[in-house]
Design a protein around this motif. Structure first.
Motif, PDB file in Angstrom:
ATOM      1  N   LEU A 195      18.425 -17.463 -17.212  1.00 26.77           N
ATOM      2  CA  LEU A 195      17.817 -16.153 -16.997  1.00 26.77           C
ATOM      3  C   LEU A 195      18.089 -15.227 -18.176  1.00 26.77           C
ATOM      4  O   LEU A 195      17.203 -14.481 -18.618  1.00 26.77           O
ATOM      5  N   ILE A 196      19.306 -15.285 -18.714  1.00 26.12           N
ATOM      6  CA  ILE A 196      19.628 -14.496 -19.896  1.00 26.12           C
ATOM      7  C   ILE A 196      18.816 -14.964 -21.097  1.00 26.12           C
ATOM      8  O   ILE A 196      18.253 -14.151 -21.846  1.00 26.12           O
ATOM      9  N   ILE A 197      18.728 -16.272 -21.293  1.00 28.93           N
ATOM     10  CA  ILE A 197      17.993 -16.831 -22.435  1.00 28.93           C
ATOM     11  C   ILE A 197      16.526 -16.418 -22.392  1.00 28.93           C
ATOM     12  O   ILE A 197      15.956 -15.965 -23.396  1.00 28.93           O
ATOM     13  N   VAL A 198      15.909 -16.545 -21.222  1.00 27.33           N
ATOM     14  CA  VAL A 198      14.486 -16.199 -21.081  1.00 27.33           C
ATOM     15  C   VAL A 198      14.280 -14.694 -21.238  1.00 27.33           C
ATOM     16  O   VAL A 198      13.349 -14.251 -21.919  1.00 27.33           O
ATOM     17  N   SER A 199      15.159 -13.895 -20.614  1.00 23.40           N
ATOM     18  CA  SER A 199      15.025 -12.441 -20.681  1.00 23.40           C
ATOM     19  C   SER A 199      15.109 -11.936 -22.110  1.00 23.40           C
ATOM     20  O   SER A 199      14.306 -11.105 -22.556  1.00 23.40           O
ATOM     21  N   VAL A 200      16.098 -12.425 -22.861  1.00 23.67           N
ATOM     22  CA  VAL A 200      16.262 -11.991 -24.240  1.00 23.67           C
ATOM     23  C   VAL A 200      15.093 -12.471 -25.112  1.00 23.67           C
ATOM     24  O   VAL A 200      14.660 -11.779 -26.035  1.00 23.67           O
ATOM     25  N   SER A 201      14.554 -13.642 -24.785  1.00 25.89           N
ATOM     26  CA  SER A 201      13.472 -14.212 -25.591  1.00 25.89           C
ATOM     27  C   SER A 201      12.154 -13.465 -25.420  1.00 25.89           C
ATOM     28  O   SER A 201      11.385 -13.341 -26.378  1.00 25.89           O
ATOM     29  N   VAL A 202      11.896 -12.957 -24.208  1.00 24.47           N
ATOM     30  CA  VAL A 202      10.584 -12.362 -23.938  1.00 24.47           C
ATOM     31  C   VAL A 202      10.599 -10.842 -23.851  1.00 24.47           C
ATOM     32  O   VAL A 202       9.555 -10.208 -23.987  1.00 24.47           O
TER      33      VAL A 202
ATOM     34  N   GLN B 222      11.038  -7.015 -24.886  1.00 22.12           N
ATOM     35  CA  GLN B 222      11.060  -6.151 -26.055  1.00 22.12           C
ATOM     36  C   GLN B 222      12.257  -5.203 -26.029  1.00 22.12           C
ATOM     37  O   GLN B 222      12.683  -4.694 -27.065  1.00 22.12           O
ATOM     38  N   GLN B 223      12.791  -4.935 -24.842  1.00 19.59           N
ATOM     39  CA  GLN B 223      13.942  -4.054 -24.707  1.00 19.59           C
ATOM     40  C   GLN B 223      15.211  -4.659 -25.288  1.00 19.59           C
ATOM     41  O   GLN B 223      16.146  -3.934 -25.617  1.00 19.59           O
ATOM     42  N   LEU B 224      15.263  -5.972 -25.362  1.00 20.11           N
ATOM     43  CA  LEU B 224      16.483  -6.663 -25.770  1.00 20.11           C
ATOM     44  C   LEU B 224      16.390  -7.201 -27.194  1.00 20.11           C
ATOM     45  O   LEU B 224      17.022  -8.203 -27.522  1.00 20.11           O
ATOM     46  N   ARG B 225      15.586  -6.551 -28.050  1.00 19.26           N
ATOM     47  CA  ARG B 225      15.493  -6.941 -29.455  1.00 19.26           C
ATOM     48  C   ARG B 225      16.639  -6.314 -30.242  1.00 19.26           C
ATOM     49  O   ARG B 225      16.451  -5.488 -31.131  1.00 19.26           O
ATOM     50  N   HIS B 226      17.836  -6.712 -29.891  1.00 15.50           N
ATOM     51  CA  HIS B 226      19.033  -6.180 -30.522  1.00 15.50           C
ATOM     52  C   HIS B 226      19.912  -7.352 -30.932  1.00 15.50           C
ATOM     53  O   HIS B 226      19.970  -8.369 -30.222  1.00 15.50           O
ATOM     54  N   PRO B 227      20.619  -7.265 -32.070  1.00  9.22           N
ATOM     55  CA  PRO B 227      21.444  -8.392 -32.522  1.00  9.22           C
ATOM     56  C   PRO B 227      22.435  -8.897 -31.476  1.00  9.22           C
ATOM     57  O   PRO B 227      22.663 -10.100 -31.353  1.00  9.22           O
ATOM     58  N   MET B 228      23.043  -7.969 -30.712  1.00 13.35           N
ATOM     59  CA  MET B 228      24.036  -8.383 -29.717  1.00 13.35           C
ATOM     60  C   MET B 228      23.417  -9.296 -28.672  1.00 13.35           C
ATOM     61  O   MET B 228      24.045 -10.272 -28.235  1.00 13.35           O
ATOM     62  N   TYR B 229      22.187  -9.011 -28.256  1.00 20.03           N
ATOM     63  CA  TYR B 229      21.516  -9.863 -27.274  1.00 20.03           C
ATOM     64  C   TYR B 229      21.087 -11.197 -27.884  1.00 20.03           C
ATOM     65  O   TYR B 229      21.058 -12.217 -27.193  1.00 20.03           O
TER      66      TYR B 229
ATOM     67  N   ASN C  63      20.426 -11.840 -41.567  1.00 14.05           N
ATOM     68  CA  ASN C  63      21.856 -12.123 -41.478  1.00 14.05           C
ATOM     69  C   ASN C  63      22.253 -12.646 -40.107  1.00 14.05           C
ATOM     70  O   ASN C  63      23.185 -13.455 -39.983  1.00 14.05           O
ATOM     71  N   CYS C  64      21.576 -12.181 -39.059  1.00 12.46           N
ATOM     72  CA  CYS C  64      21.832 -12.707 -37.708  1.00 12.46           C
ATOM     73  C   CYS C  64      21.541 -14.203 -37.643  1.00 12.46           C
ATOM     74  O   CYS C  64      22.314 -14.985 -37.073  1.00 12.46           O
ATOM     75  N   LEU C  65      20.417 -14.596 -38.233  1.00 11.63           N
ATOM     76  CA  LEU C  65      20.060 -16.014 -38.262  1.00 11.63           C
ATOM     77  C   LEU C  65      21.085 -16.817 -39.061  1.00 11.63           C
ATOM     78  O   LEU C  65      21.452 -17.934 -38.675  1.00 11.63           O
ATOM     79  N   TYR C  66      21.560 -16.254 -40.177  1.00 17.03           N
ATOM     80  CA  TYR C  66      22.568 -16.925 -40.993  1.00 17.03           C
ATOM     81  C   TYR C  66      23.867 -17.129 -40.204  1.00 17.03           C
ATOM     82  O   TYR C  66      24.456 -18.216 -40.226  1.00 17.03           O
ATOM     83  N   LEU C  67      24.309 -16.078 -39.525  1.00 14.37           N
ATOM     84  CA  LEU C  67      25.567 -16.142 -38.791  1.00 14.37           C
ATOM     85  C   LEU C  67      25.501 -17.154 -37.642  1.00 14.37           C
ATOM     86  O   LEU C  67      26.436 -17.947 -37.435  1.00 14.37           O
ATOM     87  N   VAL C  68      24.399 -17.129 -36.910  1.00 13.88           N
ATOM     88  CA  VAL C  68      24.251 -18.054 -35.787  1.00 13.88           C
ATOM     89  C   VAL C  68      24.082 -19.492 -36.276  1.00 13.88           C
ATOM     90  O   VAL C  68      24.669 -20.432 -35.716  1.00 13.88           O
TER      91      VAL C  68
ATOM     92  N   GLU D  63      17.439  -4.208 -16.086  1.00 11.27           N
ATOM     93  CA  GLU D  63      16.043  -3.778 -16.092  1.00 11.27           C
ATOM     94  C   GLU D  63      15.127  -4.875 -16.623  1.00 11.27           C
ATOM     95  O   GLU D  63      14.014  -5.086 -16.097  1.00 11.27           O
ATOM     96  N   SER D  64      15.577  -5.586 -17.631  1.00 11.03           N
ATOM     97  CA  SER D  64      14.777  -6.680 -18.186  1.00 11.03           C
ATOM     98  C   SER D  64      14.588  -7.803 -17.175  1.00 11.03           C
ATOM     99  O   SER D  64      13.490  -8.344 -17.035  1.00 11.03           O
TER     100      SER D  64
END
Length: 317
Positions: free
Chosen positions: A44-51, A53-60, A140-145, A299-300
């Motif tokens: 649920l977290i994976i799908v929510s963050v993927s779809v 727009q509210q969760l377009r943050h590096p932490m998510y 940089n997020c992609l590099y770190l992950v 909310e997401s």
């Protein structure tokens, strides 16, 4: 080659929890329920963050990768455990045993590095907010992950190379429910000091040093928070990292419980239950912590659920 007419081991027998054979149905249902909750919560977290727009943050984005590691870790161990519980033991090929250990270790290391990256993210957000957007950008997020996933596999490859060259002769019975390093060393007849030193070095690189970096980051974070004049500002700053801090405590607390804290008299059974805790608890707690304590995530998830229900009603019509 095995010497003295010893039989070469090609198949492993996992004994599982021998003292719980009389309660295997109840234990099976309990583990099955936990496995379902882990899968549903983290997916649920994976799908929510993927779809969303509210969760377009590096932490998510980091959280999505942590949940991915949680799902893979649980899926690597728990289905095999369910089989062992139901059939009071289970057979596994030697290759499958080694592969299970390799995947298990890679995922644990990836979790450790992702948690470290998340602590670095919180460190920059609180201690250097003006530089945060410049440093923690999409690239940089992609590099770190990517580093977290790739380097974990590279680190474990050294152990894998050593293990596949070892001899396994004689006993093929493992008093455990999955293949860990101690159990592999137990059934091996080869000189294993090199593997033990390699495992020690890997542990330093993937557990000890990341833990030091996390502790250092939070020391800086706490001193920065203390400098904030208003109490409301301090609470707001601390709330942004409290969920991650809780996950760090759960991860390293459960991991240290088996590898550092000495076992009691019934050490093998103690290790089985301790290992079950560190395999199950972090993936189980992660969705709860980040869902119940995060308004944007709630909310997401509500929006995602509403869209699914609405789409299902339209399909039926």
């Amino acid at each position: 080659m095995c010497k003295d007419n010893a039989t070469s081991v090609n198949e492993i027998f996992l004994q599982g929890f021998k003292n719980l054979y009389n309660y295997n149905i109840v234990f099976f249902l309990f583990i099955l329920l936990i496995f379902i909750v882990i899968l549903v919560g983290n997916l649920l977290i994976i799908v929510s963050v993927s779809v969303s727009q509210q969760l377009r943050h590096p932490m998510y984005f980091f959280l999505k990768n942590l949940s991915t590691a949680d799902v893979l870790l649980a899926s690597n161990i728990l289905p095999a455990l369910l089989h062992v519980i139901l059939w009071e033991g289970g057979h596994l090929s030697l290759t499958g045993c080694i592969l299970q250990y390799y995947v298990h270790s890679c995922l644990l290391i990836a979790q450790s590095y992702i948690l470290t990256v998340m602590s670095y993210d919180r460190y920059l957000a609180i201690c250097y907010p003006l530089h945060y957007a410049t440093i923690i950008n999409t690239k940089n997020c992609l590099y770190l992950v990517s580093f977290s996933w790739i380097f974990s596999c590279i680190l474990m490859s050294s152990e894998l190379i050593i293990i596949v060259q070892m001899e396994f002769c004689g006993s093929s019975v493992i008093d455990h429910y999955f293949c860990d390093i101690a159990e592999i060393l137990q059934i091996s007849t080869s000189y294993n000091m090199i593997l033990m030193w390699d495992d020690f070095v890997v542990s330093l690189l993937c557990v000890f040093f990341p833990f030091l970096l996390i502790v250092s980051s939070y020391i800086c974070i706490f001193f920065t928070i203390l400098k904030i004049s208003s109490m409301s500002g301090q609470k707001k700053a601390f709330s942004t990292c409290s969920s991650h801090l809780l996950m760090v405590c759960v991860y390293y607390g459960t991991l240290n419980s088996i590898y550092i804290v000495p076992s009691g008299d019934n050490s093998q059974n103690d290790n089985k239950f301790k290992s079950l805790i560190y395999i199950v608890l972090p993936p189980l707690i992660n969705p709860i912590v980040y869902s119940l304590r995060n308004r944007e995530m709630i909310e997401s998830i509500k929006t995602l659920t509403y869209k699914h229900v609405r789409a299902e009603k339209c399909w039926r019509v």
